[in-house]
Scaffold this active site. Sequence first.
Site, PDB file in Angstrom:
ATOM      1  N   HIS A  33      31.980  33.035  23.617  1.00  0.00           N
ATOM      2  CA  HIS A  33      32.556  32.002  24.478  1.00  0.00           C
ATOM      3  C   HIS A  33      33.509  31.156  23.635  1.00  0.00           C
ATOM      4  CE1 HIS A  33      32.995  28.440  26.925  1.00  0.00           C
ATOM      5  NE2 HIS A  33      32.581  29.158  27.962  1.00  0.00           N
ATOM      6  N   GLU A  38      38.590  34.079  29.957  1.00  0.00           N
ATOM      7  CA  GLU A  38      38.585  32.638  30.174  1.00  0.00           C
ATOM      8  C   GLU A  38      39.674  31.987  29.328  1.00  0.00           C
ATOM      9  OE1 GLU A  38      34.421  31.182  31.501  1.00  0.00           O
ATOM     10  OE2 GLU A  38      34.388  31.372  29.340  1.00  0.00           O
ATOM     11  N   SER A  47      37.526  26.757  35.439  1.00  0.00           N
ATOM     12  CA  SER A  47      37.783  25.877  36.589  1.00  0.00           C
ATOM     13  C   SER A  47      37.694  26.586  37.946  1.00  0.00           C
ATOM     14  CB  SER A  47      39.136  25.184  36.450  1.00  0.00           C
ATOM     15  OG  SER A  47      39.133  24.336  35.319  1.00  0.00           O
TER      16      SER A  47
HETATM   17  P1  PGA Z   1      34.326  25.769  33.801  1.00  0.00           P
HETATM   18  O1  PGA Z   1      33.709  26.558  32.566  1.00  0.00           O
HETATM   19  O2  PGA Z   1      33.976  26.524  35.054  1.00  0.00           O
HETATM   20  O3  PGA Z   1      33.671  24.404  33.741  1.00  0.00           O
HETATM   21  O4  PGA Z   1      35.805  25.703  33.598  1.00  0.00           O
HETATM   22  C1  PGA Z   1      33.720  27.956  32.505  1.00  0.00           C
HETATM   23  C2  PGA Z   1      33.108  28.432  31.225  1.00  0.00           C
HETATM   24  O5  PGA Z   1      33.284  27.765  30.182  1.00  0.00           O
HETATM   25  O6  PGA Z   1      32.429  29.470  31.188  1.00  0.00           O
END
Ligand code: PGA
Length: 247
Positions: A90, A160, A204
């Site tokens: 991540h 991401e 998001s």
């Molecule tokens: P978020 O985080 O939906 O708050 O943008 C996603 C993630 O970090 O896996």
Amino acid sequence: MIIANWKANGSLLSNQKWCKFFIENCPKEIISNIGIAPSALHIGQIKKLLESSDVKIGIQDIDAEGGPRTGSICGEMAADTGCDFTLIGHSERRILFKEKNVLLKQKIESAYQANLQPILCIGETLEENEQGNTMDILKSQIEEAISNITIKEGFTVAYEPVWAIGTGNTPKPNDINVIHEFIKDVVQSQSLDDVVPSVLYGGSIHESNSEDFFTEKNIDGGLIGGASLDAKEFLKIVNIYSRLITQ
Ligand code: PGA
């Protein structure tokens, strides 16, 4: 698959309320496509609260090895507490804990040894995006993490973009679709067995934009942080996903 990534959030009490609402309201036909990654300390609790369901439980990270590594949790321990999958790489691990692709490769191998499904998270920073380097960054993140590993059917990547996490800024769904197709090609060409991965989008995702993402051909689901902390909000996204994949 839709995965809730709770990060360092949750308590025994709030988890209990979350799971009660989730189990009472989640459509049964979709539940095996839902994953929850609570804090490692709460995995046992969540596992017990949801034991009558097919929901998948995951850990947010594993160490590459067990043994004399104070503070670490290894893959075997996660599997022993009933985890099905582990997130790996991540962007918060990459940035805050300085994790490099070479370490992530060891974690993927370790996950497979423990029979955990690895979910490799990749993504470019805002600067890399603005310099037009997105595809090169993603390609090297994938290649360095999976080269010479026999990845298995069901291998999953979560794309991401770092600049989309928790910010409310997201790429256009169509642009994500193109990137996901690229990710699938890169993984497939690295794979010794021609495995095409599932690719989740994260960053998001909310009720209001999830339909636009999930209707794209190469977006196979989502990794959801902030919007997964509230069971009602999470279930709204799950319901949209469920309607789209069952129609
Ligand atoms: P978020 O985080 O939906 O708050 O943008 C996603 C993630 O970090 O896996």
